[in-house]
Design a protein around this motif. Structure first.
Motif, PDB file in Angstrom:
ATOM      1  N   SER A   1       0.819  -1.219   0.000  1.00 59.21           N
ATOM      2  CA  SER A   1       0.000   0.000   0.000  1.00 59.21           C
ATOM      3  C   SER A   1       0.849   1.264   0.000  1.00 59.21           C
ATOM      4  O   SER A   1       0.367   2.347  -0.288  1.00 59.21           O
ATOM      5  CB  SER A   1      -0.918   0.010   1.229  1.00 59.21           C
ATOM      6  N   SER A   2       2.138   1.105   0.339  1.00 57.02           N
ATOM      7  CA  SER A   2       3.046   2.241   0.395  1.00 57.02           C
ATOM      8  C   SER A   2       4.332   1.891  -0.335  1.00 57.02           C
ATOM      9  O   SER A   2       4.968   0.870  -0.036  1.00 57.02           O
ATOM     10  CB  SER A   2       3.340   2.609   1.852  1.00 57.02           C
ATOM     11  N   LYS A   3       4.726   2.720  -1.297  1.00 63.31           N
ATOM     12  CA  LYS A   3       5.938   2.444  -2.065  1.00 63.31           C
ATOM     13  C   LYS A   3       7.182   2.476  -1.186  1.00 63.31           C
ATOM     14  O   LYS A   3       8.106   1.673  -1.372  1.00 63.31           O
ATOM     15  CB  LYS A   3       6.079   3.457  -3.204  1.00 63.31           C
ATOM     16  N   SER A   4       7.209   3.411  -0.227  1.00 61.61           N
ATOM     17  CA  SER A   4       8.376   3.518   0.655  1.00 61.61           C
ATOM     18  C   SER A   4       8.497   2.286   1.545  1.00 61.61           C
ATOM     19  O   SER A   4       9.597   1.747   1.729  1.00 61.61           O
ATOM     20  CB  SER A   4       8.287   4.780   1.503  1.00 61.61           C
ATOM     21  N   LYS A   5       7.375   1.825   2.098  1.00 62.99           N
ATOM     22  CA  LYS A   5       7.393   0.619   2.937  1.00 62.99           C
ATOM     23  C   LYS A   5       7.754  -0.604   2.107  1.00 62.99           C
ATOM     24  O   LYS A   5       8.527  -1.461   2.545  1.00 62.99           O
ATOM     25  CB  LYS A   5       6.034   0.416   3.609  1.00 62.99           C
ATOM     26  N   LEU A   6       7.197  -0.688   0.909  1.00 70.03           N
ATOM     27  CA  LEU A   6       7.481  -1.822   0.026  1.00 70.03           C
ATOM     28  C   LEU A   6       8.967  -1.866  -0.321  1.00 70.03           C
ATOM     29  O   LEU A   6       9.588  -2.937  -0.279  1.00 70.03           O
ATOM     30  CB  LEU A   6       6.643  -1.704  -1.250  1.00 70.03           C
ATOM     31  N   SER A   7       9.549  -0.722  -0.644  1.00 67.90           N
ATOM     32  CA  SER A   7      10.974  -0.659  -0.996  1.00 67.90           C
ATOM     33  C   SER A   7      11.840  -1.060   0.187  1.00 67.90           C
ATOM     34  O   SER A   7      12.803  -1.821   0.039  1.00 67.90           O
ATOM     35  CB  SER A   7      11.340   0.758  -1.456  1.00 67.90           C
ATOM     36  N   PHE A   8      11.497  -0.544   1.369  1.00 67.43           N
ATOM     37  CA  PHE A   8      12.291  -0.836   2.563  1.00 67.43           C
ATOM     38  C   PHE A   8      12.198  -2.310   2.939  1.00 67.43           C
ATOM     39  O   PHE A   8      13.210  -2.948   3.278  1.00 67.43           O
ATOM     40  CB  PHE A   8      11.831   0.039   3.733  1.00 67.43           C
ATOM     41  N   GLN A   9      10.994  -2.865   2.870  1.00 67.02           N
ATOM     42  CA  GLN A   9      10.815  -4.275   3.238  1.00 67.02           C
ATOM     43  C   GLN A   9      11.469  -5.202   2.221  1.00 67.02           C
ATOM     44  O   GLN A   9      12.004  -6.254   2.591  1.00 67.02           O
ATOM     45  CB  GLN A   9       9.320  -4.580   3.374  1.00 67.02           C
ATOM     46  N   THR A  10      11.443  -4.816   0.949  1.00 68.31           N
ATOM     47  CA  THR A  10      12.149  -5.599  -0.073  1.00 68.31           C
ATOM     48  C   THR A  10      13.647  -5.586   0.208  1.00 68.31           C
ATOM     49  O   THR A  10      14.324  -6.609   0.081  1.00 68.31           O
ATOM     50  CB  THR A  10      11.868  -5.031  -1.482  1.00 68.31           C
ATOM     51  N   PHE A  11      14.154  -4.416   0.597  1.00 68.26           N
ATOM     52  CA  PHE A  11      15.565  -4.295   0.974  1.00 68.26           C
ATOM     53  C   PHE A  11      15.885  -5.206   2.156  1.00 68.26           C
ATOM     54  O   PHE A  11      16.920  -5.899   2.162  1.00 68.26           O
ATOM     55  CB  PHE A  11      15.894  -2.844   1.330  1.00 68.26           C
ATOM     56  N   LEU A  12      15.004  -5.220   3.166  1.00 68.80           N
ATOM     57  CA  LEU A  12      15.232  -6.053   4.355  1.00 68.80           C
ATOM     58  C   LEU A  12      15.303  -7.535   3.983  1.00 68.80           C
ATOM     59  O   LEU A  12      16.144  -8.278   4.505  1.00 68.80           O
ATOM     60  CB  LEU A  12      14.122  -5.837   5.385  1.00 68.80           C
ATOM     61  N   TYR A  13      14.425  -7.967   3.082  1.00 73.35           N
ATOM     62  CA  TYR A  13      14.424  -9.367   2.646  1.00 73.35           C
ATOM     63  C   TYR A  13      15.751  -9.719   1.975  1.00 73.35           C
ATOM     64  O   TYR A  13      16.373 -10.730   2.306  1.00 73.35           O
ATOM     65  CB  TYR A  13      13.257  -9.596   1.677  1.00 73.35           C
ATOM     66  N   HIS A  14      16.184  -8.876   1.043  1.00 80.01           N
ATOM     67  CA  HIS A  14      17.453  -9.138   0.354  1.00 80.01           C
ATOM     68  C   HIS A  14      18.636  -9.039   1.319  1.00 80.01           C
ATOM     69  O   HIS A  14      19.582  -9.828   1.220  1.00 80.01           O
ATOM     70  CB  HIS A  14      17.640  -8.154  -0.799  1.00 80.01           C
ATOM     71  N   PHE A  15      18.582  -8.082   2.230  1.00 75.85           N
ATOM     72  CA  PHE A  15      19.669  -7.909   3.195  1.00 75.85           C
ATOM     73  C   PHE A  15      19.814  -9.156   4.057  1.00 75.85           C
ATOM     74  O   PHE A  15      20.931  -9.607   4.340  1.00 75.85           O
ATOM     75  CB  PHE A  15      19.397  -6.680   4.064  1.00 75.85           C
ATOM     76  N   GLY A  16      18.700  -9.737   4.452  1.00 71.26           N
ATOM     77  CA  GLY A  16      18.735 -10.984   5.222  1.00 71.26           C
ATOM     78  C   GLY A  16      19.382 -12.111   4.445  1.00 71.26           C
ATOM     79  O   GLY A  16      20.203 -12.865   4.983  1.00 71.26           O
ATOM     80  N   ARG A  17      19.048 -12.222   3.149  1.00 66.62           N
ATOM     81  CA  ARG A  17      19.657 -13.260   2.310  1.00 66.62           C
ATOM     82  C   ARG A  17      21.151 -13.037   2.169  1.00 66.62           C
ATOM     83  O   ARG A  17      21.944 -13.977   2.235  1.00 66.62           O
ATOM     84  CB  ARG A  17      19.002 -13.277   0.930  1.00 66.62           C
TER      85      ARG A  17
END
Length: 239
Positions: A32-48
């Motif tokens: 619902s929010s581009k900023s939240k989506l971008s940050f959470q996508t970053f968190l997923y990749h950062f974890g990997r």
């Protein structure tokens, strides 16, 4: 040879969509929010990337031990040969030996944690999904780990796997944002091409170990040797 990690990641990311895509498709991100989506996508990749780096460091330690044992550039040749053999030998033969069986209990716990965090919508859970995702068994990751051994030290081994993870980010991000955007026919064709890339990288590792004096591809033996005497290293550089 660190750039080979990026090639493996980019070329093999189509394989990643097949193996890890289902996780990316259902990742509990806030769209619902581009900023939240971008940050959470970053968190997923950062974890990997963190989990890839951890196992890269461990395998880099193994490579360091082999280097100090006197293998040095011969290790690069062995790594290249292993990559080519694994690609050439039919998967059915490897399945008979089931090398991952001793890790079943650990893999089971990783999958259990993944299932738990996939039901939660928080930044912490998304980071942990990526982290545990990185420890799932994957043939392409095994190939990258073989490459990390050839780096000969823990830091470079971790960096090799980190760069490999970076190569998988573009398509895995597309999977998060667009879902299953690559049809099965195209994905199968690309997956058939992946072994060709692996063989090419294997050949490059072999050339590197041979020390033929080819710039950027096969450095001379003197540049590949590891010396316990710093004075000898200085002499080689001055020459």
């Amino acid at each position: 040879m660190l750039w080979t990690a990026l090639v493996l990641g980019l070329a093999g990311s189509f394989h990643c969509i097949g193996m890890c895509g289902p996780i990316a498709f259902v990742l509990p991100v806030d769209k619902s929010s581009k900023s939240k989506l971008s940050f959470q996508t970053f968190l997923y990749h950062f974890g990997r990337l963190i989990s890839y780096s951890i196992i890269g460091i461990l395998f880099g330690f193994i490579g360091k031990g082999l280097y100090l044992a006197g293998f040095q550039q011969r290790l690069s040749i062995l790594v290249g040969v292993l990559m080519i053999i694994i690609v050439i030998i039919p998967a059915s033969i490897f399945n008979k030996f089931n090398f991952s069986k001793p890790l079943y209990r650990v893999i089971g716990k990783v999958k259990q944690q993944l299932g738990l965090y996939l039901t939660k919508k928080s930044n912490k859970s998304i980071f942990l999904i990526g982290f545990f995702n990185g420890f799932l068994p994957c043939g392409l990751v095994y190939m990258a780990l073989i490459g990390s051994i050839s780096t000969g030290n823990a830091i470079s081994g971790g960096l090799y796997m980190f760069i490999f993870g970076l190569g998988t980010i573009p398509l895995m991000t597309a999977a998060i944002l667009l879902g299953n955007f690559v049809n099965l026919t195209i994905r199968n064709k690309i997956q058939k091409a992946i072994p060709i890339f692996v063989v090419i990288i294997g050949i490059l590792f072999i050339l590197r170990g041979l020390g033929l004096g080819i710039p950027y591809i096969s450095p001379s033996d003197a540049k590949l040797q590891i010396s316990n005497n710093p004075a000898n290293c200085i002499t080689v550089e001055n020459e």
